[in-house]
Design a protein around this motif. Structure first.
Motif, short mmCIF file in Angstrom:
data_model
loop_
_atom_site.label_atom_id
_atom_site.label_comp_id
_atom_site.label_asym_id
_atom_site.label_seq_id
_atom_site.Cartn_x
_atom_site.Cartn_y
_atom_site.Cartn_z
N ALA A 158 0.83 -1.20 0.00
CA ALA A 158 0.00 0.00 0.00
C ALA A 158 0.87 1.26 0.00
N SER A 159 1.94 1.25 0.76
CA SER A 159 2.84 2.40 0.80
C SER A 159 3.54 2.59 -0.54
N VAL A 160 3.89 1.48 -1.21
CA VAL A 160 4.52 1.58 -2.53
C VAL A 160 3.59 2.28 -3.51
N VAL A 161 2.32 1.87 -3.51
CA VAL A 161 1.34 2.48 -4.43
C VAL A 161 1.16 3.95 -4.12
N LEU A 162 1.02 4.27 -2.84
CA LEU A 162 0.81 5.65 -2.43
C LEU A 162 1.99 6.54 -2.82
N LEU A 163 3.19 6.13 -2.50
CA LEU A 163 4.37 6.94 -2.80
C LEU A 163 4.59 7.06 -4.30
N SER A 164 4.33 5.99 -5.04
CA SER A 164 4.48 6.05 -6.50
C SER A 164 3.52 7.07 -7.09
N GLN A 165 2.27 7.09 -6.61
CA GLN A 165 1.30 8.05 -7.13
C GLN A 165 1.71 9.48 -6.78
N LEU A 166 2.09 9.70 -5.54
CA LEU A 166 2.50 11.05 -5.13
C LEU A 166 3.72 11.52 -5.92
N PHE A 167 4.63 10.59 -6.22
CA PHE A 167 5.83 10.95 -6.99
C PHE A 167 5.46 11.32 -8.42
N HIS A 168 4.63 10.51 -9.06
CA HIS A 168 4.24 10.78 -10.44
C HIS A 168 3.44 12.08 -10.55
N GLU A 169 2.71 12.42 -9.49
CA GLU A 169 1.95 13.67 -9.48
C GLU A 169 2.81 14.86 -9.05
N GLN A 170 4.10 14.60 -8.84
CA GLN A 170 5.07 15.64 -8.45
C GLN A 170 4.69 16.33 -7.15
N ARG A 171 4.07 15.58 -6.26
CA ARG A 171 3.72 16.12 -4.95
C ARG A 171 4.83 15.89 -3.92
N VAL A 172 5.78 15.02 -4.24
CA VAL A 172 6.91 14.76 -3.34
C VAL A 172 8.18 14.58 -4.16
N ARG A 173 9.29 14.86 -3.53
CA ARG A 173 10.60 14.45 -4.02
C ARG A 173 10.96 13.20 -3.22
N LEU A 174 11.24 12.11 -3.91
CA LEU A 174 11.35 10.82 -3.25
C LEU A 174 12.80 10.34 -3.22
N VAL A 175 13.30 10.02 -2.02
CA VAL A 175 14.64 9.46 -1.84
C VAL A 175 14.49 8.08 -1.22
N LEU A 176 14.96 7.08 -1.92
CA LEU A 176 14.90 5.70 -1.44
C LEU A 176 16.29 5.25 -1.00
N ILE A 177 16.36 4.59 0.14
CA ILE A 177 17.62 4.03 0.64
C ILE A 177 17.48 2.52 0.66
N ALA A 178 18.42 1.84 0.00
CA ALA A 178 18.30 0.38 -0.12
C ALA A 178 19.67 -0.26 0.01
N ARG A 179 19.71 -1.38 0.69
CA ARG A 179 20.95 -2.14 0.80
C ARG A 179 21.05 -3.14 -0.34
N ASP A 180 22.27 -3.47 -0.69
CA ASP A 180 22.50 -4.43 -1.77
C ASP A 180 21.85 -5.77 -1.43
N GLY A 181 21.35 -6.44 -2.48
CA GLY A 181 20.77 -7.76 -2.28
C GLY A 181 19.30 -7.76 -1.97
N GLN A 182 18.69 -6.56 -1.79
CA GLN A 182 17.27 -6.47 -1.50
C GLN A 182 16.59 -5.72 -2.64
N PRO A 183 15.80 -6.38 -3.47
CA PRO A 183 15.20 -5.72 -4.63
C PRO A 183 14.07 -4.78 -4.23
N LEU A 184 13.95 -3.69 -4.99
CA LEU A 184 12.84 -2.76 -4.81
C LEU A 184 11.57 -3.34 -5.41
N ALA A 185 10.44 -2.80 -4.98
CA ALA A 185 9.17 -3.17 -5.61
C ALA A 185 9.23 -2.79 -7.09
N VAL A 186 8.45 -3.49 -7.90
CA VAL A 186 8.50 -3.30 -9.35
C VAL A 186 8.26 -1.85 -9.73
#
Length: 467
Positions: A158-186
């Motif tokens: 649910a958070s992935v969908v929400l943040l993706s929509q807000l990002f595409h609507e340019q309502r947020v600047r999105l910074v993702l932090i991820a460690r190696d070996g852990q894939p992001l949502a599609v």
């Protein structure tokens, strides 16, 4: 040594001793005199770990945030990705909202973005109302706020969908932090693949930056030998470096001598470091935890052996944890733990019964009693002895000869005596006598002592003859 607070160019503050020498001007062991300083500030345990050596990454993150609305900061666990983002966003100013994804929030819809919504008065789990509330909460200021998501691969759907929509609507600047070996949502991975979101990789620290961090934390110059040992053992990982320093300082292995911080023994593995690794493994299935221990114990573990010992699903899960990597060995591809300290911590936290079972399994799969590889045969002979598994006398005798050939005389004695415990064995008797004699040579023993030792070896062999 009083410490002053210095503001670095990026706005991050850390403690710096005013009289630290530049990196590369450390003395040698000839320059120090043994003697512990009592009561001085140099004896205090590190209270704050500094943020150093990230100028290039800071610039890259800052530039990326200026020209793009999205950024992925990726790298190995513990290299300081979150600290890097905090330092840059703090220096840039503006509205910044942090979301912390975790295995716990991953099970709860909108769990990671809850801090953005609580003050908006939304209680009913209605996706539409959550989206409206998030928009209202984030629509402040002249420019879109920056939303930072730590451990982004652990975001709930649910958070992935929400943040993706807000990002595409340019309502947020999105910074993702991820460690190696852990894939992001599609949805999020596609943003990176399509170039909509930039990526900055954070690598381990170099030796000089490791030394600078330790000097700032301790408030005094670090001896070159200590600097080299800490950099090598931590492999430039700030998290592991910090735990090494804290453990070495608390046990007295790292202490103050006439103007230098020096090491006086082997760097210890701290309980805190074991806890860090344990927390990282806690979310994994018990079978996966056992698989990580198997690789740590057998590393470098031939991929063919690992594939026999572990089902494909467990191998994939272990790789996703980011603790295991594939390396090229003389016999082909093999698995090993990504960092030796992690391997030691994993094995330290492995129950004795589990370790015994794993040693038995690996010894069988590696055909330890018949392998033509002397180092492999010797290693698994010792591993079995250490956990109390019976080893055939012929294997012990051969291992004793191999240890003697490798000039490890104490080990040769141990293995030969273990072989003779099964009964008289002429080759083991000879190896034992030769190893004992070699030990006396090193210790400066005379001929009379050698004769007595040899006579005792003959008695031990049950021949009843003393010469």
């Amino acid at each position: 040594m009083a410490a002053s607070i210095t503001a670095l160019q990026n706005g991050w503050q850390c403690y710096r001793a005013p009289t630290l020498p530049t990196i590369g001007r450390r003395g040698s062991l000839d320059d120090v005199v043994v003697g512990r300083v009592g009561g001085g500030s140099a004896e205090r345990a590190p209270l704050r770990w500094p943020f150093v050596g990230r100028a290039a990454e800071q610039e890259a993150v800052g530039v990326a945030l200026q020209r793009s609305a999205g950024l992925l900061v990726a790298g190995p666990a513990g290299v300081g990705k979150s600290s890097l983002v905090r330092s840059v966003t703090h220096a840039n100013g503006g509205s910044v909202q942090w979301c912390m994804a975790s295995p716990a929030t991953q099970r709860i819809p909108f769990g990671a973005v809850a801090p953005l919504l609580l003050f908006a008065g939304v209680e009913a789990p209605d996706p539409t109302r959550y989206l409206i509330a998030a928009r209202a909460a984030l629509a402040t200021g002249d420019r879109p706020p920056t939303v930072v998501v730590d451990d982004a691969p652990l975001l709930d759907r649910a958070s992935v969908v929400l943040l993706s929509q807000l990002f595409h609507e340019q309502r947020v600047r999105l910074v993702l932090i991820a460690r190696d070996g852990q894939p992001l949502a599609v949805e999020l991975a596609r943003l990176v693949d399509d170039g909509v979101m930039e990526e900055v990789r954070v690598a381990p620290l170099g030796p000089d930056d490791c030394a600078a961090a330790v000097e700032l934390a301790l408030g005094g110059p670090l001896h070159s030998d200590a600097a080299a040992a800490l950099a090598e053992r931590s492999a430039g990982n700030p998290l592991l470096l910090r735990e090494l320093v804290l453990a070495a300082h608390s046990t007295g292995v790292l202490y103050w001598r006439r103007g230098w911080w020096v090491l006086t023994g082997e760097l210890p593995i701290s309980d805190r470091l074991v806890d860090v690794i344990a927390r990282r493994l806690a979310t994994a299935d018990p079978a996966v935890q056992r698989a990580v221990a198997l690789v740590a114990l057998g590393a470098p573990l031939p991929l063919s052996v690992a594939s026999t010992a572990l089902p494909p699903s467990e191998l994939a899960d272990v790789e996703r944890l980011g603790l295991v990597e594939v390396v090229s060995e003389r016999a082909g591809p093999a698995l090993q733990i990504t960092h030796p300290l992690v391997g030691e911590a994993v094995l330290r936290g492995t129950p004795t019964s589990t370790r015994r079972d794993l040693v038995a399994l690996l010894s069988e799969l590696l055909d330890a009693d018949r392998t033509p590889e002397p180092d492999v045969a010797l290693r698994w002979c010792v591993e079995r002895l250490d956990v109390g598994i019976s080893v055939p006398s012929a294997t012990l005798a051969r291992a004793a000869q191999q240890a003697f050939g490798f000039l490890d005389h104490p080990l040769a004695v141990r293995l030969a005596e273990a072989a003779l415990a099964h009964g008289p064995h002429f080759e083991s008797l000879l190896t034992l006598g030769a190893a004992r004699s070699a030990q006396l040579d090193v210790e400066g023993g005379g001929g009379d002592r050698k004769s007595v030792v040899l006579g005792r070896m003959v008695d031990l062999g049950g021949l009843g003859i003393i010469k």
